[in-house]
Design an enzyme around this catalytic site. Structure first.
Site, mmCIF file in Angstrom:
data_model
loop_
_atom_site.group_PDB
_atom_site.id
_atom_site.type_symbol
_atom_site.label_atom_id
_atom_site.label_comp_id
_atom_site.label_asym_id
_atom_site.label_seq_id
_atom_site.Cartn_x
_atom_site.Cartn_y
_atom_site.Cartn_z
ATOM 1 N N GLY A 11 0.800 -1.216 0.000
ATOM 2 C CA GLY A 11 0.000 0.000 0.000
ATOM 3 C C GLY A 11 0.833 1.266 0.000
ATOM 4 O O GLY A 11 1.927 1.317 -0.552
ATOM 5 N N ASP A 18 3.644 5.312 -11.812
ATOM 6 C CA ASP A 18 3.145 6.483 -12.535
ATOM 7 C C ASP A 18 1.624 6.573 -12.438
ATOM 8 O O ASP A 18 1.057 7.662 -12.299
ATOM 9 C CB ASP A 18 3.564 6.419 -13.999
ATOM 10 C CG ASP A 18 5.069 6.337 -14.169
ATOM 11 O OD1 ASP A 18 5.789 6.930 -13.341
ATOM 12 O OD2 ASP A 18 5.525 5.666 -15.111
#
Length: 327
Positions: A242, A269
């Protein structure tokens, strides 16, 4: 010599720039030959496409060669709704090339051919023209661009100065690439940039590149030092574990979304695009993290650098039960 492509458009939500290359993806070992899939790849353009699919106005101001590879880069970005009015064509240098070579189910080798490319010669004046024509709400930079050479490094430094002059929010994704520069070189540049950064995004092992050499090893203390430098929020990516965001109010963590991993390339990205999107929408920290891990999960579950980036309407799909048919 670089020349602008077309008249500048209206002010974007986000301006970004960097090198986008022709991407060739093989089906196996390159030495054995075979078919290759043709696409484009570049961290900043991946973010631009991700933001465009989420409904934001984005301008990309990189440089490509006057060649067919450059045409593909610009055509792809235009098709994805990215404004390339700030981009330029370099008649004296080619568009860069990247080869992806799958070797094992979870191992892909990457080969760069970008030395002396148009992207490595991006000039500060081109970025200045793209910025001042219509100042953006946010400037997105990565640590890849300054690693390409002195010209793009100066262009990035000029963009930071312009962002300060125009009160433009600055988002920096450290995105350290050891094949482009050493950690010492990266640190000398990135530490100088910190006073200009509003949102810093990095993996946990990249944070030391932004801090003095004698900084503590504890990640929480590292984040606090960065906040003390004036950075508004420090976002830390933990991959499959996470992500977290550190602000003056404290730390907030979010688990990754569970998906069947297909290709990790471009996940970082996509994460950045999701985070910036929610930030532009005025969402709180929890919602920003949630959108970021969601867009990152879409990328992991899809092949390619940017092809799996979701539209805004697709964001809820990962919340659907496994096997559900969404009509």
């Amino acid at each position: 010599m670089s020349t602008p492509l077309e008249p500048q458009a209206s002010a974007p939500d986000v301006l970004t720039f960097g090198e986008t290359m022709l991407a060739l993806r093989g089906s196996g070992p390159l030495k054995l030959g075979g078919a290759m899939q043709v696409s484009v790849a570049g961290a900043e353009s991946n973010v631009a496409i991700g933001l465009g699919r989420l409904g934001h106005r984005v301008r990309w101001a990189g440089a490509v060669g006057e060649d067919e590879a450059g045409e593909l880069v610009l055509r792809t970005l235009r098709a994805e709704g990215v404004d390339v009015s700030g981009a330029s064509r370099d008649a004296e240098a080619p568009t860069g090339l990247i080869l992806f070579e799958p070797r094992l189910p979870e191992v892909t080798r990457v080969h760069y051919y970008r030395s002396g490319s148009a992207g490595s010669r991006l000039k500060a004046c081109a970025v200045e023209a793209a910025f001042t024509a219509a100042p953006p709400k946010a400037l997105h930079l990565t640590g890849i661009t300054p690693a390409l050479g002195s010209a793009p490094r100066c262009a990035a430094r000029r963009a930071l100065s312009l962002a300060r002059e125009h009160s433009t929010l600055v988002c920096l994704d450290v995105n350290f690439r050891s094949r482009l520069w050493s950690s010492e070189e990266a640190a000398s540049v990135l530490r100088e940039w910190m006073p200009y950064v509003d949102v810093l995004i990095a993996s946990d092992d990249e944070l030391p590149l932004c801090l003095p050499a004698d900084a503590p090893r504890d990640l929480g203390e590292q984040a606090k030092l960065l906040l003390d430098l004036g950075i508004g929020e420090v976002v830390v990516k933990y991959g499959a574990d996470g992500a977290a965001v550190h602000t003056a109010e404290g730390e907030l963590r979010s688990p990754a979304r569970t998906v069947q991993a297909v290709d990790p390339v471009g996940a970082g990205d996509a994460f950045v695009a999701g985070y910036l999107s929610a930030l532009l929408d005025g969402e709180d920290a929890a919602a920003r993290l949630d959108r970021a891990v969601t867009t990152g999960a879409f990328a992991v579950a899809s092949r390619g650098d940017w092809e799996g980036a979701p539209t805004r309407a697709e964001l809820p799909l990962l919340g659907a039960a496994s096997g559900t048919v969404v009509r």
